[in-house]
Design an enzyme around this catalytic site. Structure first.
Site, PDB file in Angstrom:
ATOM      1  N   CYS A   1      12.617  -2.979   6.632  1.00 37.20           N
ATOM      2  CA  CYS A   1      12.646  -4.294   5.981  1.00 37.20           C
ATOM      3  C   CYS A   1      11.372  -4.554   5.197  1.00 37.20           C
ATOM      4  O   CYS A   1      11.378  -5.253   4.188  1.00 37.20           O
ATOM      5  CB  CYS A   1      12.835  -5.399   7.016  1.00 37.20           C
TER       6      CYS A   1
ATOM      7  N   CYS B   1      -0.348   1.275  -6.112  1.00 33.21           N
ATOM      8  CA  CYS B   1       0.893   0.702  -5.580  1.00 33.21           C
ATOM      9  C   CYS B   1       0.520  -0.380  -4.579  1.00 33.21           C
ATOM     10  O   CYS B   1      -0.606  -0.879  -4.585  1.00 33.21           O
ATOM     11  CB  CYS B   1       1.764   1.783  -4.938  1.00 33.21           C
TER      12      CYS B   1
END
Lengths: 472, 102
Positions: free
Chosen positions: A263, A427
């Site tokens: 998640c 990132c």
């Protein structure tokens, strides 16, 4: 109560054929008689139903419940006035009734995982009046949990999830016995804990714990209500129940770790585990009270984007299953992290692909920025993530597109415009950026290009350089 | 529809395998990798889940890594590995990887 019971008993005896005097009967004899009468009762109801079906005529439905005075005779406690008042809306369901409520009050359920699935499951089981609720989670509440883990509160950020749910549940229904387990659910404790409960809910967030819980439930012979959710999708099924399969019958091999999305990386809309968690509570209640048809041997797929449910009929138990088959090879719990090749957590795995000299720290990158050293900064996250935060002057090429020809030519053009040979990838946390560096090294033809990434990504930048940058 | 098949002359050695048009439904990770929720494709009618998947991978190669952990269902019924399947036109084949989030 005893007066009413006595009167009813007396009149029943009078109405009964043979006018037997039961006052001298032993408990066993009374139980035997009760069972006989119940069977007669069932047969009568069946006949009545058949009669109704044939004639289409209406008769009031007769409750299958035993009366309160009969309960006392077999040593079961009838519902209290407070319980009747509290659960009245479910008591009047003919399928459930006081019988269902008593079974639920006497039952125990173990919830493993106090997150997005565990919260809704726990709240509905507690509200419905389950007797004892075990809650397992080693983890602490984080702010980014609250959008879906709805039993935790802002105040409890940083405290135990298991204790947090226990506290919320106590406030909702003080009748429920709550047993929080602030432990890592490992092979050394799983079986002991599972054995203490009748029904088990898999509300976990990782593959290794799912195999562990499956095996523990098979070894302890407990039904496992398994739910999962990611992004806008959910899955639900009941394993090891009524001849149905276990998780291993369906998935003998664990998925390759790189194909598993959690998640934290994939995202999830809170209402989606909400739907699945509520349904896990419902399945547990059905199993305990023997109402309806449980999702054994069926897999329910929920598509939140379309608003659709699809049910796939699964196979039955597999005779060659390694744990629940005829000749099981797994007779005790094993090392599940080794079996799955992945940690029993949904936390960030922390890629270590590059050498230190192929990377820069956030401090080093700041120096490079401030010195205006020409370079191309490539943010390899998804475009939606750049809407949350980004560094200035970056170009966005998502990791999956990084080795495409148009990406490479864009980078080469930027470099030649700047007269530079330096590429820096960034990132969210410094994992994907390492993969990007390796791919770029292979794709950029000139060997004198210098390709590096930023250690810890934007998260490290936010923590160490710019506190105003949001962390997600 | 099948009348056409019946009218075909006998072909020794099964030179041409009968093909049918079916709908593929992709779920979860398979949906992300395939890039579509559903697709209509032509597959060999007499097949197994493995052969079927090999044909699907030809058009949706990205799902290769998921291969061993997929549930394949035909018209909402689980397909056993190695099971012989006779597909018909309009059949619905679901490709379902497990989800583990919670």
């Amino acid at each position: 109560m005893s007066d009413g019971g006595g009167t009813a008993g007396h009149s029943l005896a009078e109405a009964g054929d043979g006018m037997q005097d039961r006052s001298q009967w032993s408990k066993e004899k009374l139980l035997e008689e009760l069972q006989k009468k119940e069977e007669e009762n069932q047969n009568l109801k069946l006949q009545l139903q058949q009669h109704q079906n044939a004639t289409g005529s209406y008769s009031p439905v007769i409750s299958s419940d035993i009366l309160n005075h009969q309960l006392q005779a077999i040593g079961e406690r009838p519902l209290t006035c407070a319980q009747v008042a509290r659960y009245s809306r479910q008591l009047i369901l003919p399928e459930f009734g006081p019988r269902g409520q008593r079974m639920l009050s006497a039952a125990s359920v173990l919830i493993v995982g106090c997150g997005g699935l565990g919260c809704p499951a726990a709240v509905y089981l507690a509200a419905a009046g389950v007797g004892r609720l075990g809650l397992v989670d080693y983890d602490l509440v984080e702010l980014n949990n609250l959008h879906r883990q709805v039993l935790h509160t802002e105040e409890r950020v940083g405290t135990s999830k298991a204790l947090s749910i226990a506290q919320s549940i106590k406030a909702l229904n003080s009748e429920v016995e709550v047993v929080p387990y602030e432990i890592s659910f490992t092979s050394s404790v799983a079986l002991e804990v599972v054995k203490q409960y009748e029904v088990v809910l898999d509300c976990t967030d990782n593959v290794a714990t799912r195999y562990l819980l499956n095996d523990a439930c098979v070894l302890a012979d407990r039904p496992l209500v398994s739910g999962s959710a990611l992004r806008f999708e959910g899955q639900l099924t009941v394993y090891h129940h009524q001849g149905g399969p276990c998780f291993r019958c369906i998935h003998p091999k664990p998925p390759p770790p790189e194909t598993v999305t959690n998640c934290s990386d994939g995202g999830v809309l809170g209402a989606v585990p909400g739907v699945i968690g509520c349904m896990q509570a419902l399945e547990a209640i059905k199993i305990i009270t023997n109402v309806g048809t449980p999702l054994s041997q069926k897999l329910l797929l929920f598509d939140g984007l379309r608003g659709t449910f699809l049910t796939v009929k699964l196979r039955g138990m597999k005779s060659t299953c390694e744990i629940c088959g005829e000749e099981p090879s797994i007779k005790q719990l094993i090392d599940y992290e080794q079996f799955c090749g992945a940690a029993a957590t949904d936390k960030d795995k922390g890629v270590t692909l590059l050498e230190r000299n192929e990377r820069v720290t956030v401090e080093e990158y700041r120096t490079l920025m401030e010195a205006n050293k020409p370079h191309v900064l490539i943010d390899v996250r998804l475009p939606v993530e750049l809407e949350i935060c980004s560094l200035p002057n970056c170009i966005n090429i998502p990791l999956k597109d990084i080795d495409k020809a148009e990406s490479i030519s864009l980078i080469q053009k930027k470099l030649s415009d700047l007269g530079s040979k330096s590429v820096v990838c960034v990132c969210r946390r410094g994992n994907d950026s390492q993969l990007a560096v390796r791919q770029l090294e292979a794709s950029l033809s000139q060997p004198d290009y210098q390709v590096k990434d930023i250690i810890g990504g934007l998260t490290a930048w936010a923590h160490k350089i710019d506190n105003s940058m949001p962390v997600y | 529809m099948d009348l056409l098949g019946l009218c075909l002359p006998y072909q020794p050695g099964g030179m041409t395998e009968r093909e049918v048009s079916v709908t593929l439904l992709f779920f979860a990770g398979a949906r992300d990798l395939a890039g579509v929720e559903r697709a209509t494709v032509t597959l060999t009618a007499s097949t197994t889940p493995e052969q079927l998947l090999a044909e699907v991978v030809r058009s949706f190669g990205e799902i290769t890594n998921l291969r061993d952990s997929l549930i394949i269902s035909l018209n909402q019924e689980y397909c056993e590995p190695g099971q012989g399947l006779e597909l018909s036109n309009g059949d619905e084949i679901a490709i379902i990887p497990p989800i583990s989030g919670g």
